[in-house]
Enzyme design. Structure first.
Site, mmCIF file in Angstrom:
data_model
loop_
_atom_site.group_PDB
_atom_site.id
_atom_site.type_symbol
_atom_site.label_atom_id
_atom_site.label_comp_id
_atom_site.label_asym_id
_atom_site.label_seq_id
_atom_site.Cartn_x
_atom_site.Cartn_y
_atom_site.Cartn_z
ATOM 1 N N HIS A 63 0.838 -1.211 0.000
ATOM 2 C CA HIS A 63 0.000 0.000 0.000
ATOM 3 C C HIS A 63 0.865 1.249 0.000
ATOM 4 O O HIS A 63 1.890 1.329 0.663
ATOM 5 C CB HIS A 63 -1.007 -0.014 1.154
ATOM 6 C CG HIS A 63 -0.450 0.114 2.534
ATOM 7 N ND1 HIS A 63 -0.224 1.326 3.132
ATOM 8 C CD2 HIS A 63 -0.111 -0.814 3.461
ATOM 9 C CE1 HIS A 63 0.220 1.134 4.366
ATOM 10 N NE2 HIS A 63 0.322 -0.147 4.587
ATOM 11 N N ASP A 166 5.953 2.561 6.825
ATOM 12 C CA ASP A 166 4.696 1.848 6.567
ATOM 13 C C ASP A 166 3.928 2.611 5.501
ATOM 14 O O ASP A 166 3.376 3.669 5.784
ATOM 15 C CB ASP A 166 3.904 1.771 7.862
ATOM 16 C CG ASP A 166 2.573 1.073 7.721
ATOM 17 O OD1 ASP A 166 2.306 0.497 6.663
ATOM 18 O OD2 ASP A 166 1.790 1.132 8.691
ATOM 19 N N GLU A 196 -5.305 1.446 2.281
ATOM 20 C CA GLU A 196 -5.111 0.265 3.138
ATOM 21 C C GLU A 196 -5.311 0.620 4.594
ATOM 22 O O GLU A 196 -5.913 -0.119 5.359
ATOM 23 C CB GLU A 196 -3.694 -0.317 2.929
ATOM 24 C CG GLU A 196 -3.468 -1.683 3.585
ATOM 25 C CD GLU A 196 -3.001 -1.624 5.029
ATOM 26 O OE1 GLU A 196 -2.937 -2.672 5.674
ATOM 27 O OE2 GLU A 196 -2.703 -0.515 5.546
ATOM 28 N N GLU A 197 -4.814 1.795 4.971
ATOM 29 C CA GLU A 197 -4.806 2.175 6.390
ATOM 30 C C GLU A 197 -6.199 2.466 6.947
ATOM 31 O O GLU A 197 -6.373 2.602 8.142
ATOM 32 C CB GLU A 197 -3.905 3.412 6.589
ATOM 33 C CG GLU A 197 -2.425 3.150 6.310
ATOM 34 C CD GLU A 197 -1.746 2.308 7.376
ATOM 35 O OE1 GLU A 197 -2.430 1.857 8.308
ATOM 36 O OE2 GLU A 197 -0.527 2.108 7.256
ATOM 37 N N ASP A 219 4.173 -5.780 3.653
ATOM 38 C CA ASP A 219 3.830 -4.685 4.558
ATOM 39 C C ASP A 219 4.750 -4.759 5.778
ATOM 40 O O ASP A 219 5.544 -5.691 5.899
ATOM 41 C CB ASP A 219 2.356 -4.800 4.978
ATOM 42 C CG ASP A 219 1.735 -3.453 5.344
ATOM 43 O OD1 ASP A 219 2.478 -2.526 5.734
ATOM 44 O OD2 ASP A 219 0.496 -3.324 5.249
ATOM 45 N N HIS A 305 3.583 2.910 13.056
ATOM 46 C CA HIS A 305 2.624 4.020 13.159
ATOM 47 C C HIS A 305 3.087 5.144 14.077
ATOM 48 O O HIS A 305 2.264 5.871 14.655
ATOM 49 C CB HIS A 305 1.225 3.525 13.582
ATOM 50 C CG HIS A 305 0.487 2.869 12.443
ATOM 51 N ND1 HIS A 305 -0.876 2.774 12.378
ATOM 52 C CD2 HIS A 305 0.934 2.280 11.307
ATOM 53 C CE1 HIS A 305 -1.239 2.154 11.269
ATOM 54 N NE2 HIS A 305 -0.143 1.838 10.596
#
Ligand SMILES: [Zn+2]
Length: 332
Positions: A63, A166, A196-197, A219, A305
């Site tokens: 992603h 990410d 995606e998130e 990922d 994150h």
């Protein structure tokens, strides 16, 4: 690879607003594939046709969107309130710089009386230095997105930290596999997915359009080697992780065995990942249409994150070798 990764990370692409990062990846990958196009949702698809007869369809997905914020209110003094896009941890995002696609910067700050454990959209704000609402509105409007400022810095032992690792690291791995595979036995779709998130949305539609026979998402994962963390059998620097299971998918045994064999053949170290919480694009690719043989590679990652996502580039190099070998394998 560091410079290439940085190029992918500097381009912005908050979920739902991925056009800038998409343009960067499209330009970089075009020389190595037969076709590059985007679909209605904005997924970027780079197709390399297989040379074999009746080639199978292999979909590799990473992603390109990243977590961030969308402006949803501007108050009289010119402070911005924001809605979160994806899994933002506000205690990690507080007191940090944010940047808009226009280049405008601001700082994300919590209201002073709120304890760190309670930070959320409702009690944090972005200060862009505006004098009042009118002043702010000259530069920002409701619906604009911003992100924590990107960065990439080298640490010891081939490790790097920054954001958004990410999942630009997955985008990099797809790109490097497209570049380094010696021959393509299958019709290989390198898909840089959107949204995606916020719930693996782009992978869902792109997989339905492609209808792959085999699918692999790349990922970030977790790591079990940091102080105070839960027991987790994946460590930074001990190899790319072959996913066995997460909360959305049980990897297909055929894909797990194949990736394990390719890793062994290429003398690439690997680990197995069982993630208790979270999912990747694999979860929806596996269930597109009549289903497919799906798995995933995870880059062992510390502090996902946050602004200091940390990985070991040696794990990445091994993962690229497995992906390239997969492209070179005639799938039945
Ligand atoms: Zn991710």
């Amino acid at each position: 690879m560091f410079v290439q990764l940085k190029k992918f990370m500097m381009a912005d692409g908050v979920s739902g607003d991925e056009k800038n990062v998409s343009a960067v990846i499209a330009a970089e990958i075009a020389p190595y594939v037969d076709e590059v196009y985007s679909d209605a949702m904005g997924n970027l698809i780079a197709l390399k046709k297989g040379r074999g007869e009746n080639p199978k369809k292999l979909m590799l997905a990473a992603h390109m969107d990243e977590i961030g914020f969308m402006v949803n209110y501007i108050d009289d003094r010119g402070y911005l309130r924001v809605s979160k896009m994806g899994g933002i941890m506000f205690n990690a995002a507080a007191y940090a710089e944010v940047v808009f696609a226009s280049g405008l910067k601001g700082v994300l700050v919590p209201e002073p009386t709120v304890p760190a454990s309670d930070y959320k959209s409702a009690n944090v704000y972005v200060d862009i230095g505006a004098k009042n609402k009118k002043d702010a509105e000259r530069r920002v409007k409701i619906g604009d997105t911003c992100r924590l400022s990107p960065s990439l810095t080298k640490l010891l032992n081939g490790r790097v930290y920054g954001r958004p690792i990410d999942d630009r690291i997955g985008c990099l791995m797809l790109f490097e596999a497209a570049k380094s595979a010696k021959r393509f036995e299958n019709d290989t779709y390198f898909v840089f997915t959107v949204q995606e998130e916020v719930g693996v949305r782009g992978a869902k539609t792109s997989a339905f359009a492609i209808m792959p026979d085999y699918a692999v998402a790349v990922d970030i994962g977790g790591s079990g080697d940091i102080p105070g963390c839960k027991p987790f059998a994946v460590n930074l620097g001990e190899g790319i992780a072959i996913k066995l299971k997460d909360s959305m998918v049980i990897s297909h045994k055929t894909m797990v065995d194949l990736m394990k064999k390719l890793a062994d053949d290429n003398k690439v170290p690997y680990q197995f990942e069982i993630l208790e919480k979270g999912g990747t694009d694999t979860g929806v690719m596996q269930q597109a249409g009549g289903g497919c043989i799906a798995g995933a590679l995870s880059v062992p990652t510390r502090y996902g994150h946050t602004g200091v996502e940390t990985i070991d580039m040696n794990d990445v190099t091994g993962g690229v070798r497995i992906l390239a070998a997969l492209c070179e394998t005639k799938l039945a």
